[in-house]
Write a protein that holds these residues in place. Structure first.
Motif, PDB file in Angstrom:
ATOM      1  N   THR A 180      -5.384  15.700   5.107  1.00  0.00           N
ATOM      2  CA  THR A 180      -4.795  14.480   4.561  1.00  0.00           C
ATOM      3  C   THR A 180      -5.586  13.282   5.060  1.00  0.00           C
ATOM      4  OG1 THR A 180      -2.691  13.304   4.249  1.00  0.00           O
ATOM      5  CG2 THR A 180      -3.059  14.225   6.425  1.00  0.00           C
ATOM      6  N   CYS A 181      -5.034  12.113   4.826  1.00  0.00           N
ATOM      7  CA  CYS A 181      -5.661  10.876   5.282  1.00  0.00           C
ATOM      8  C   CYS A 181      -4.860  10.378   6.489  1.00  0.00           C
ATOM      9  CB  CYS A 181      -5.585   9.885   4.123  1.00  0.00           C
ATOM     10  SG  CYS A 181      -6.069   8.220   4.567  1.00  0.00           S
ATOM     11  N   SER A 206      -0.027   5.576  -4.489  1.00  0.00           N
ATOM     12  CA  SER A 206      -0.977   4.572  -4.010  1.00  0.00           C
ATOM     13  C   SER A 206      -1.717   3.956  -5.195  1.00  0.00           C
ATOM     14  CB  SER A 206      -1.989   5.241  -3.083  1.00  0.00           C
ATOM     15  OG  SER A 206      -3.058   4.363  -2.809  1.00  0.00           O
ATOM     16  N   ASP A 212      -1.820   8.320   6.176  1.00  0.00           N
ATOM     17  CA  ASP A 212      -0.592   8.996   5.790  1.00  0.00           C
ATOM     18  C   ASP A 212       0.171   9.469   7.034  1.00  0.00           C
ATOM     19  OD1 ASP A 212       0.899   9.841   3.540  1.00  0.00           O
ATOM     20  OD2 ASP A 212       0.299  11.903   3.925  1.00  0.00           O
ATOM     21  N   GLN A 255       2.400  17.080  -0.106  1.00  0.00           N
ATOM     22  CA  GLN A 255       1.254  16.292  -0.613  1.00  0.00           C
ATOM     23  C   GLN A 255       0.566  17.073  -1.718  1.00  0.00           C
ATOM     24  OE1 GLN A 255      -1.777  14.684   2.248  1.00  0.00           O
ATOM     25  NE2 GLN A 255      -3.179  15.958   1.050  1.00  0.00           N
ATOM     26  N   GLY A 297      -2.262  -0.847  -3.430  1.00  0.00           N
ATOM     27  CA  GLY A 297      -0.878  -0.889  -3.909  1.00  0.00           C
ATOM     28  C   GLY A 297      -0.101   0.324  -3.444  1.00  0.00           C
ATOM     29  N   LYS A 323      -7.752   5.805  -6.494  1.00  0.00           N
ATOM     30  CA  LYS A 323      -6.606   6.674  -6.770  1.00  0.00           C
ATOM     31  C   LYS A 323      -6.435   6.869  -8.298  1.00  0.00           C
ATOM     32  CE  LYS A 323      -5.409   7.354  -2.463  1.00  0.00           C
ATOM     33  NZ  LYS A 323      -6.144   6.410  -1.645  1.00  0.00           N
ATOM     34  N   CYS A 375       0.070  10.254  -3.924  1.00  0.00           N
ATOM     35  CA  CYS A 375      -1.030   9.278  -3.889  1.00  0.00           C
ATOM     36  C   CYS A 375      -2.268   9.803  -4.610  1.00  0.00           C
ATOM     37  CB  CYS A 375      -1.358   8.908  -2.446  1.00  0.00           C
ATOM     38  SG  CYS A 375      -0.031   7.974  -1.675  1.00  0.00           S
ATOM     39  N   LEU A 376      -2.398  11.137  -4.698  1.00  0.00           N
ATOM     40  CA  LEU A 376      -3.564  11.713  -5.378  1.00  0.00           C
ATOM     41  C   LEU A 376      -3.134  12.451  -6.651  1.00  0.00           C
ATOM     42  CD1 LEU A 376      -5.390  13.268  -2.266  1.00  0.00           C
ATOM     43  CD2 LEU A 376      -5.590  10.954  -3.172  1.00  0.00           C
ATOM     44  N   LYS A 405       0.847  -1.204   0.000  1.00  0.00           N
ATOM     45  CA  LYS A 405       0.000   0.000   0.000  1.00  0.00           C
ATOM     46  C   LYS A 405       0.882   1.253   0.000  1.00  0.00           C
ATOM     47  CE  LYS A 405      -3.810  -1.968   2.675  1.00  0.00           C
ATOM     48  NZ  LYS A 405      -4.631  -1.922   3.870  1.00  0.00           N
ATOM     49  N   GLY A 406       0.258   2.403  -0.245  1.00  0.00           N
ATOM     50  CA  GLY A 406       0.982   3.672  -0.219  1.00  0.00           C
ATOM     51  C   GLY A 406       1.572   3.968   1.154  1.00  0.00           C
ATOM     52  N   ARG A 407       0.832   3.642   2.196  1.00  0.00           N
ATOM     53  CA  ARG A 407       1.308   3.911   3.565  1.00  0.00           C
ATOM     54  C   ARG A 407       2.557   3.096   3.878  1.00  0.00           C
ATOM     55  NH1 ARG A 407      -4.456   1.739   5.535  1.00  0.00           N
ATOM     56  NH2 ARG A 407      -4.871   2.562   3.481  1.00  0.00           N
ATOM     57  N   ASP A 429       4.157  13.303  -1.626  1.00  0.00           N
ATOM     58  CA  ASP A 429       3.028  12.369  -1.554  1.00  0.00           C
ATOM     59  C   ASP A 429       2.254  12.517  -2.863  1.00  0.00           C
ATOM     60  OD1 ASP A 429       0.614  11.121  -1.206  1.00  0.00           O
ATOM     61  OD2 ASP A 429       0.289  11.815   0.836  1.00  0.00           O
ATOM     62  N   PHE A 482     -11.862  15.631   2.002  1.00  0.00           N
ATOM     63  CA  PHE A 482     -11.562  14.875   3.193  1.00  0.00           C
ATOM     64  C   PHE A 482     -12.629  15.200   4.232  1.00  0.00           C
ATOM     65  CE2 PHE A 482      -7.156  15.243   1.425  1.00  0.00           C
ATOM     66  CZ  PHE A 482      -6.944  13.888   1.216  1.00  0.00           C
ATOM     67  N   GLN A 537      -4.570   2.247  -4.546  1.00  0.00           N
ATOM     68  CA  GLN A 537      -5.882   1.926  -3.970  1.00  0.00           C
ATOM     69  C   GLN A 537      -6.978   2.211  -5.003  1.00  0.00           C
ATOM     70  OE1 GLN A 537      -7.873   4.539  -1.816  1.00  0.00           O
ATOM     71  NE2 GLN A 537      -9.092   3.082  -0.647  1.00  0.00           N
TER      72      GLN A 537
HETATM   73  C1  LIG Z   1      -3.030  11.849   0.519  1.00  0.00           C
HETATM   74  C2  LIG Z   1      -2.859  10.391   0.833  1.00  0.00           C
HETATM   75  N1  LIG Z   1      -1.638   9.901   1.084  1.00  0.00           N
HETATM   76  C3  LIG Z   1      -1.445   8.599   1.358  1.00  0.00           C
HETATM   77  C4  LIG Z   1      -2.488   7.707   1.400  1.00  0.00           C
HETATM   78  C5  LIG Z   1      -2.225   6.257   1.719  1.00  0.00           C
HETATM   79  O1  LIG Z   1      -2.380   5.438   0.591  1.00  0.00           O
HETATM   80  P1  LIG Z   1      -2.766   3.891   0.749  1.00  0.00           P
HETATM   81  O2  LIG Z   1      -4.220   3.810   0.999  1.00  0.00           O
HETATM   82  O3  LIG Z   1      -2.366   3.251  -0.544  1.00  0.00           O
HETATM   83  O4  LIG Z   1      -1.969   3.365   1.892  1.00  0.00           O
HETATM   84  C6  LIG Z   1      -3.782   8.178   1.133  1.00  0.00           C
HETATM   85  C7  LIG Z   1      -4.983   7.354   1.136  1.00  0.00           C
HETATM   86  O5  LIG Z   1      -5.349   6.426   1.510  1.00  0.00           O
HETATM   87  C8  LIG Z   1      -3.973   9.552   0.846  1.00  0.00           C
HETATM   88  O6  LIG Z   1      -5.197  10.050   0.587  1.00  0.00           O
END
Ligand SMILES: Cc1ncc(COP(=O)(O)O)c(C=O)c1O
Length: 386
Positions: A51-52, A147, A55, A97, A159, A152, A125-126, A25-27, A123, A325, A149
């Motif tokens: 953010t999420c 990410s 993260d 981000q 992923g 995304k 991911c978006l 995953k991204g995290r 970051d 968010f 997911q």
């Molecule tokens: C801005 C941001 N960074 C990181 C992540 C983490 O990604 P992942 O869900 O693939 O772990 C997310 C979302 O889940 C996100 O919205």
């Protein structure tokens, strides 16, 4: 070459990176970067207060303290005019981000980071495909993470990917992965494969809300590989967190890379179409400095007066509407105090959380869907407001 190596080679070439790595995953990708940069106890990591929570978790897992900087209201990215005052002698890292696909003001951000000797990572991911002064987002910092997911910019179900622009960091990530990454279980991989088939069959603009509810319910029952588990709402690293990407995800990733250009073109075209539709109705449209950036949006953010009602009604009417968010550290279930966030710390972000919903831009969104979505959403605000 196996599928993971192929996927990594694709990513490396797209981002002109020194190296690329794939993870569960991204995290997980962020966690790997933090580990090799030696971020640890007492260090401060600056990130936007929009953010999420997934993260923020890796920052907590390594023992560091998140420091939240408010956002600016148009691009929802970190307000770089507030960055300098957030830097202390303990600041070790800034996470740039790129929210919704808008690129942070990288000239300013990198300049401040350099002045104080603070490392920058991105970051993404978006944000895939956006450029800032002609340079791809994800190529400014020492490393970037992505990410895969399902909602995304492109998905491999779930992923995570790292691209890295520094030889030493790359070598350290390679070693960390060899020594500590664990393999996903057979059951997880099987479930993920089944989910990918279900996504392909079910995720259409009219069915997304329904599919999402079903997916959440199945996640709670442990029947599907969820995006997040209950234990991830605690800043404590769950067992088996540091997981590798499966070949199912990597194969899907290689496929998605082949259609990446078309995906980007579609997102740009549909974003402009939303601009046109919303503009015609006198609504606020995207505001960004087009002399600096060319964003590829993951979703199209708009502000409404009654977000809760808009979301509830959208589900009833088969309208796909994103909630990113719901609070400064999405989603709404996050126990903010455990993550050192207090409402009011980032007032612009708090307001955005109350007002912003986002319109879909994925590859199954047609002009017809966009028209339906805009006709629906513009009922939730009588006049444009910022
Ligand atoms: C801005 C941001 N960074 C990181 C992540 C983490 O990604 P992942 O869900 O693939 O772990 C997310 C979302 O889940 C996100 O919205």
């Amino acid at each position: 070459m196996n599928s993971s190596q192929k996927y990594q080679t694709n990513l490396k070439s797209i981002f002109g990176a020194f190296d690329a790595f794939t993870m569960w995953k991204g995290r997980v990708a962020l966690y790997a970067i933090l580990r090799v940069l030696g971020i640890g106890k007492g260090d401060e990591v600056i990130l936007p207060g929009y953010t999420c929570v997934m993260d923020v978790n890796p920052v907590k897992y390594v023992g560091a303290n998140p420091v939240y900087v408010d956002i600016e209201p148009d691009t929802f990215n970190m307000d770089v005019s507030l960055l300098e005052q957030a830097i202390t002698p303990n600041t070790k890292l800034i996470i740039a981000q790129h929210t919704y696909g808008y690129v942070c003001d990288m000239d300013e951000l990198m300049g401040i980071a350099e002045k104080y000797g603070v490392t920058v990572i991105e970051d993404c991911c978006l944000c895939v495909g956006s450029t800032y002064k002609g340079k791809l987002a994800g190529t400014f910092g020492i490393a970037s993470y992505f990410s895969g997911q399902w909602n995304k910019p492109f998905t491999t179900g779930i992923g995570g990917m790292v691209t890295c622009n520094d030889e030493n960091v790359a070598q350290d990530i390679q070693e960390l992965c060899e020594n500590e990454l664990i393999k996903p279980s057979f059951k997880e991989v099987l479930m993920l494969q089944a989910q990918l088939w279900v996504y392909k069959a079910l995720i259409y603009p009219r069915t997304t809300a329904l599919a999402q509810n079903l997916f959440r319910w199945l996640t709670k029952k442990g029947i599907v590989v969820g995006s997040s588990s209950n234990e991830e709402f605690e800043p404590k690293m769950p067992e088996n967190f540091f997981k590798a990407m499966s070949s199912v995800q990597a194969k899907e990733g290689v496929k998605k890379m082949k259609s990446l250009e078309a995906n980007i073109e579609h997102r740009k075209k549909m974003s402009s179409f939303y601009d046109e539709l919303l503009g015609n109705k006198g609504w606020g449209i995207r505001q960004f400095d087009s002399s600096k950036q060319d964003p590829v949006m993951v979703r199209y953010p708009v502000r409404v007066k009654d977000k809760q009602k808009a979301i509830e009604d959208a589900a009833k009417h088969g309208i796909e509407l994103g909630t990113w968010f719901e609070c400064a550290l999405h989603p709404i279930e996050t126990p903010l105090e455990k993550y050192d966030y207090e409402i009011g710390m980032c007032p612009v972000a708090d307001k955005a959380c109350e007002q912003v919903v986002n319109l879909p831009l994925h590859t199954r969104v047609s002009k017809k869907t966009a028209r339906r979505t805009v006709d629906f959403i513009t009922k939730y605000c009588e006049e444009a407001f910022a």
